[in-house]
Design a protein around this motif. Structure first.
Motif, mmCIF file in Angstrom:
data_model
loop_
_atom_site.group_PDB
_atom_site.id
_atom_site.type_symbol
_atom_site.label_atom_id
_atom_site.label_comp_id
_atom_site.label_asym_id
_atom_site.label_seq_id
_atom_site.Cartn_x
_atom_site.Cartn_y
_atom_site.Cartn_z
ATOM 1 N N CYS A 121 48.584 82.006 52.719
ATOM 2 C CA CYS A 121 48.429 83.088 52.289
ATOM 3 C C CYS A 121 49.137 84.095 52.988
ATOM 4 O O CYS A 121 48.559 85.318 52.800
ATOM 5 C CB CYS A 121 47.024 83.696 51.593
ATOM 6 S SG CYS A 121 45.775 83.767 53.227
ATOM 7 N N ARG B 152 48.895 75.007 46.951
ATOM 8 C CA ARG B 152 50.218 75.718 47.796
ATOM 9 C C ARG B 152 49.505 75.558 49.505
ATOM 10 O O ARG B 152 48.557 74.913 49.028
ATOM 11 C CB ARG B 152 49.464 77.482 48.017
ATOM 12 C CG ARG B 152 50.474 78.068 47.161
ATOM 13 C CD ARG B 152 51.155 79.078 47.759
ATOM 14 N NE ARG B 152 52.094 79.588 46.502
ATOM 15 C CZ ARG B 152 52.255 81.073 45.957
ATOM 16 N NH1 ARG B 152 52.104 81.552 46.790
ATOM 17 N NH2 ARG B 152 52.860 81.294 45.161
ATOM 18 N N GLN C 161 55.772 79.416 56.114
ATOM 19 C CA GLN C 161 56.477 79.476 55.157
ATOM 20 C C GLN C 161 55.079 79.402 53.856
ATOM 21 O O GLN C 161 55.079 77.788 54.377
ATOM 22 C CB GLN C 161 57.344 79.242 54.643
ATOM 23 C CG GLN C 161 57.890 79.280 53.986
ATOM 24 C CD GLN C 161 58.262 80.465 52.757
ATOM 25 O OE1 GLN C 161 58.920 81.266 53.271
ATOM 26 N NE2 GLN C 161 57.957 80.490 51.710
ATOM 27 N N GLU D 213 54.396 74.985 47.177
ATOM 28 C CA GLU D 213 53.450 74.583 46.728
ATOM 29 C C GLU D 213 53.609 72.959 46.121
ATOM 30 O O GLU D 213 55.028 72.818 46.146
ATOM 31 C CB GLU D 213 52.868 75.653 45.469
ATOM 32 C CG GLU D 213 53.925 75.753 44.595
ATOM 33 C CD GLU D 213 53.356 77.150 43.700
ATOM 34 O OE1 GLU D 213 53.296 77.344 44.398
ATOM 35 O OE2 GLU D 213 54.238 76.643 42.452
ATOM 36 N N VAL E 60 46.573 77.907 52.931
ATOM 37 C CA VAL E 60 46.996 78.062 51.273
ATOM 38 C C VAL E 60 48.151 79.065 51.304
ATOM 39 O O VAL E 60 48.457 79.043 50.202
ATOM 40 C CB VAL E 60 46.485 78.829 50.006
ATOM 41 C CG1 VAL E 60 45.181 77.326 49.772
ATOM 42 C CG2 VAL E 60 45.201 80.487 50.432
#
Ligand code: SF4
Ligand code: SF4
Ligand code: SF4
Ligand code: SF4
Ligand code: FES
Lengths: 171, 897
Positions: A54, A78, A69, A72, A52
């Motif tokens: 994070c 994401r 990087q 989404e 995702v």
């Protein structure tokens, strides 16, 4: 003198011991599932990318060899736009795997990564992403998260109540 | 100074504070949510519990909310008391029962106050087994994202949005454990301060939508202390970069300037740095291959500057360093301001007034503390947004202070004070051409033409100081208003008068000066651009003088510094100027109509890629530091390019680069009005224990992977020779000097709330003093009053006075490169008063044409009810719009074609 003879004797009797070396590469050592080798990015049960974006793996990495990087899709899910690991720096400590809240990044029992050119040790997302859930089948982060990112609607996740009707004053 | 005992240690604290503020000011860690240093306490979240003891013998004590407890001498408190600790950790645990498992996908993560407080109180594993409450989200416009599940009901958002900033469209809905923070209906948040929600909200409910487009965690940003480029207030910002792109802007606390808040234009208007429209290549036009290299360009320019008459056009949005480097290159007598004559004249008056030392010009903080404010002719809602917020605070605080004079209540006791104050307001007179949201809190307001507003000003000055001339034929409206306003100003202890350049009226400046001088009150000015005052202080002639100059010479080489002349000079005049120049050299950051005219185009660095000093509206010089070095080596600070060109002339070939400090020193030696400016920031060779101050956090990630795709060996860290900030994670980790704070962080305090640790006391100045050097202070000089009262404004038959209407979103040259801001900008229109429209038989939306500057502009009519007759308004500075001769009389045609 005695010590020399003793050493020669000890070496000699090794001929009769069981061999610990194996005929690699014809023969391969069994590696445990938790062996920390090459890093992969796994997929969710729904086939989507698990990562995702994070940045926790990157922050946890003691040699700072992960760069990515986040971006989404139209549902707000994401994923990493790019995900790069510089394996010439990686020390296979597994901190990234430990930090990953989605089980996306996993170290697998594969160490055969030798290259002639160091540059070829830089892996991009295409090189890292595998079409499998890896060691943790069945887990999809978005089912336990609160966000609606196209995986489950608000209130449909595990342990969630239906969204509050803010027009109602009932308890 | 009361002494309080915290865990049996005595501390001296300041009177009038609450216990939470006192503890935080002492550097102690105490968790909180609902209290905010700028908004006071309401005691809602119960997170800041401590134990208070009756006296030394008392061992039981009682739990109190530290934010609701004033300090008094001898008070005995315990933060570390077991029950208090248990209480705090239970509060966080309750808050977390409904909190979603979102941190990995939450934009707040890594700078989340809720994360910090949860860790601080020691809650880590979830014990609650039941279901979590959920909410649906709302679309709140292009700038702010909403994720309501993450709310902890601290009420900070609505307290900021409604109470502090006067917004109306964000509210609390529903009841009990279902309260919902949002709008009545989905839609764009209307307040121009909505971006602050991202910082005020301690969780990820409200986050920056522009950051989401290229999301980066706080720990991964390369940050530098910077100054907002979008208006003359010079709010302090922290700009963050990752992968060669500017990623976000957050507030940089400066107690004297912006305090805790920014406007949305400043926060979100940064995208121009990443724009596709950037100039990325030096160009020599009219040759087969236009793109060229640094060396070839310098060589070519060398030919153009020698043997030609050289003139330089400076820029109100370029740094002082760049403007001064240009002045040095072309010579003082050939340096021009690049703004129209009328504006230069008004700005010159402002510099005269400030330089005379006869009056005090207040900082934004002082405006907040004013007890009567008169706005004379400036539309600060649109031209100086954070000043409008400061004016609002003055109005609210004055009322609160009046109340607490009668009923002693500490100033932090927000709810109680609001209950007592109710609708009472302090004094604000909003005297402008057009209405604005400030009228809602104004005691009196009036709409009039600039000259009439100036006459009102002179009438007030006459009442305050009868030796000043009376306004002839003032008329009833002016007389009544003048009486009301002068009375309120006289009663005030700290009156402030605000005026500015947006009416292009010199009379307004004179009138405002007379009032301020008669009162010995504060006089604040608003100027158009971030360095307008700095440029004006160089006292160079206007563009019109440059145009006259080129008329007389044939082989002029003009160097234009970061200035799109078509935005401030009518196209016909700009065209005439360019056609007279033999060679045109333009340095700029983005392609625009002026860069199209360039024969030689030089790519300049934006504020984020440059060091630079800017002088704000209160003549406070402030340093903006380079956030990142562009990977493209030909994008350089204008002053570097200009110094290279200059080096060609001085054949001595002084190879060493000049640092911003050197330029400032030269500037101050040359112009005494800049005395002291060299102290604006520590010099480039400043070190703390031999170490630089790192721009990157200690947890900056990806160091060995970011560029590994291009070359697997890590490059040497970039070397910054111009400042003491470094491009690494290593360096001095303690408190840097205030002008060099690259980001706010403190162990256990990852969010921006760590600013507490950087302040001398909570909400006070930064340790070591707030950044910026005020160049002009009030002296004992006696004021020389202006006595020339303008004639009353009389509408002319079939002629209209053309005035600009500024828009916070849309009028800025650079901020509209942010798509969200562009989408909030208004389209072009023409405004007439209701009567004028009726007389010309046109309705709202009809096409109307204005003839001016040799062109006809046809736009839909937008009738302004309260606009004075005889005035026509056009929006100023919209993208693609020509500059017009503001203040001139124009024809209007209403025939529908
Ligand atoms: S920690 Fe996991 S989810 Fe987060 S960026 Fe790394 S791989 Fe992706
Ligand atoms: S608000 Fe803070 S604690 Fe909550 S999900 Fe976001 S980062 Fe995590
Ligand atoms: S939205 Fe944020 S600021 Fe508003 S009550 Fe919830 S947590 Fe507090
Ligand atoms: S008020 Fe002006 S300086 Fe401050 S943030 Fe807004 S645009 Fe920037
Ligand atoms: S901060 Fe004291 S009760 Fe919320």
């Amino acid at each position: 003198m005695i010590s020399h003879l003793r050493t020669m004797w000890l070496v000699f009797i090794h001929i009769f011991h069981k061999k610990v070396t194996i005929e690699y590469p014809e023969e391969r050592a069994p590696l445990a599932a938790r062996w920390r080798g090459r890093i992969v990015l796994t997929k969710d049960p729904d086939g989507g990318e698990r990562c995702v974006g994070c940045y926790l793996c990157a922050a946890a990495c003691p040699v700072d060899c992960i760069a990515l990087q986040a971006t989404e899709d139209e549902d707000g899910r994401r994923y990493p736009a790019f995900f790069r690991i510089n394996f010439s720096r990686c020390i296979f400590c597994g901190y990234c795997e430990e930090a990953c809240p989605t089980y996306a990044i996993q170290l697998i029992p594969d160490f055969e990564m030798g290259e002639y050119k160091r540059q070829d040790l830089v892996y991009e997302k295409e090189d890292l992403l595998i079409d499998s859930q890896g060691k943790y089948p069945g887990y999809n982060f978005y089912n336990v998260a609160g966000m609606d990112a196209g995986v489950k609607a608000k209130g449909k996740g595990s342990n969630e109540e239906e969204p509050v009707d803010i027009k109602s004053l009932l308890p | 100074m009361p002494t309080i005992y915290i865990d049996n240690k005595p501390f001296d604290v300041k009177t009038g504070k609450n216990l939470l503020e006192a503890c935080l000011s002492l550097g102690l860690d105490l968790p909180y949510f609902c209290w905010h240093p700028a908004m006071g306490s309401i005691g809602a979240c119960r997170q800041c519990a401590v134990k208070v003891f009756k006296d030394e013998e008392d061992t039981r004590g009682r739990i109190v909310m530290s934010c609701m407890e004033g300090v008094k001498d001898g008070l005995r408190v315990s933060i570390n008391d077991e029950t208090a600790k248990a209480f705090r950790s239970q509060v966080v645990e309750w808050l977390m029962t409904n909190h979603p498992h979102d941190c990995p996908v939450c934009d707040e993560g890594g700078s989340c106050h809720l994360q910090d407080m949860t860790v601080m109180t020691g809650h880590n594993y979830r014990r609650y087994e039941f279901k979590k409450r959920t909410y649906t989200n709302q679309y709140l416009g292009p700038l702010i994202n909403h994720e309501m599940n993450r709310c902890i009901q601290c009420y900070r958002c609505v307290r900021f949005y409604k109470d502090y900033a006067g917004g109306k469209d964000l509210n609390v809905f529903s009841a009990h454990n279902h309260v919902y923070f949002g709008r009545e209906k989905e839609g764009i948040l209307q307040s121009p301060y909505s971006g602050n929600l991202a910082e005020v909200c301690p969780t990820g409910v409200f986050t920056d939508k522009t950051l989401k487009e290229h999301y980066t965690r706080k720990w991964d940003l390369t940050n530098a202390p910077s100054v907002c480029q979008h208006c003359s207030l010079g709010c302090n910002v922290i700009a963050g970069e990752r992968y060669g792109q500017l990623r976000n802007i957050v507030n940089r606390y400066n107690g004297e300037v912006n305090g805790y808040f920014l406007c949305d234009k400043g926060r979100f208007g940064y995208e121009f740095v990443n724009s596709e429209n950037r100039i990325t290549q030096p160009l020599i036009r009219n040759q087969t291959i236009e793109a060229t290299t640094h060396d070839k360009l310098i060589q070519h320019v060398g030919k153009l500057v020698s043997g030609h008459t050289l003139i330089g056009i400076g820029s109100p949005r370029a740094s002082l360093e760049s403007n001064y480097a240009l002045l040095e290159l072309v010579g003082k007598e050939n340096f021009y301001q690049g703004i129209p004559d009328d504006l230069a004249y008004v700005e010159q008056k402002i510099v005269d007034v400030l330089q005379s030392g006869a009056i005090h010009t207040p900082s934004l903080k002082e405006i907040e503390q004013a007890d009567a404010v008169l706005i004379l002719g400036e539309d600060i809602w649109n031209t100086a947004s954070v000043m409008a917020l400061a004016v609002r605070q003055s109005v609210m605080k004055t009322a609160a202070n009046h109340t607490t004079e009668q009923i002693p209540l500490p100033s932090w006791h927000d709810m109680a004070i609001k209950e007592l104050v109710q609708e009472t307001k302090g004094f604000l007179a909003n005297m402008t051409v057009l209405p604005s949201q400030l009228d809602e809190i104004a005691a009196t307001s009036m709409r009039a033409a600039p000259d009439d507003l100036a006459r009102l000003g002179f009438a007030i000055a006459h009442i305050l100081n009868p030796s000043l001339p009376e306004v002839p034929d003032a008329g009833e409206m002016i007389n009544t208003q003048a009486t009301i306003i002068s009375k309120a100003l006289q009663q005030a202890k700290h009156p402030v008068i605000i005026t500015g350049t947006s009416c292009w009226s010199n009379a307004l400046i004179r009138a405002a000066f007379d009032i301020a001088a008669a009162l010995n009150g504060g006089l604040a000015f608003v100027l158009p651009e971030c360095n307008s005052l700095g440029l004006a202080m160089m006292r160079a002639p206007s563009f019109d003088k440059a145009a006259a100059h080129v008329q007389q010479t044939t082989n002029t080489t003009a160097i234009i510094l970061e200035n799109d002349l078509y935005r401030c000079i009518p196209a016909i005049e700009a065209d005439a100027f360019f056609s007279r120049c033999k060679n045109i050299i333009v340095l700029d950051t983005l392609h625009n109509r002026t860069t199209e005219r360039a024969h030689v185009l030089i790519p300049a660095a934006t504020f984020a890629e440059a060091d630079g000093t800017f002088v704000n509206n209160e003549a406070r010089a402030q340093r903006s530091s380079q956030v990142f070095m562009p990977a493209n080596k030909v994008i350089r600070e204008s002053f570097k390019w200009l110094s290279d060109i200059k080096a060609l002339q001085t054949t001595a070939g002084n190879g060493h680069e000049r640092h911003p400090d050197d330029l400032l020193l030269a500037l101050e030696n040359r112009f005494p009005q800049f005395a002291g400016i060299n102290k604006v920031a520590p010099p480039h060779n400043f070190r703390i224990h031999g170490a630089r101050i790192p721009r990157e956090s200690h947890r900056y990630s990806g160091r060995t992977a970011i560029t590994a795709n291009m070359a697997v060996s890590e490059p040497k860290p970039l070397q910054d020779d111009d400042s003491s900030l470094s491009y690494t994670m290593e360096g001095y980790r303690g408190l840097p000097p205030a002008p060099l704070i690259p980001f706010f962080w403190s162990p256990g305090w990852n969010s921006g709330q760590s600013v507490n640790k950087y302040q001398q006391e909570v909400g006070g100045m930064l340790k070591g003093g707030d950044p910026g050097i005020r160049l002009f202070e009030q002296t004992t000089t006696l004021p020389t009053f202006y006595r020339d009262v303008p004639e009353a404004f009389v509408p002319r038959p079939d002629r209209w006075m053309l005035l600009p209407q500024y828009h916070l979103f849309g009028s800025g040259e650079l901020s509209v490169y942010t798509a969200g801001i562009a989408s909030l900008s208004s389209g072009p229109y023409i405004s007439l008063s209701k009567q004028d429209a009726e007389r010309s038989h046109v309705k709202d939306g009809d096409m109307v044409s204005v003839k001016t500057d040799g062109k006809t502009y046809t736009f839909p009519l937008s009738i302004q009810e309260s606009l004075p007759d005889g005035i026509v308004l056009l929006p100023a500075g919209l993208r693609g719009m020509d500059a017009l001769s503001w203040g001139s009389w124009v024809n209007i045609s209403t025939e529908i074609v």
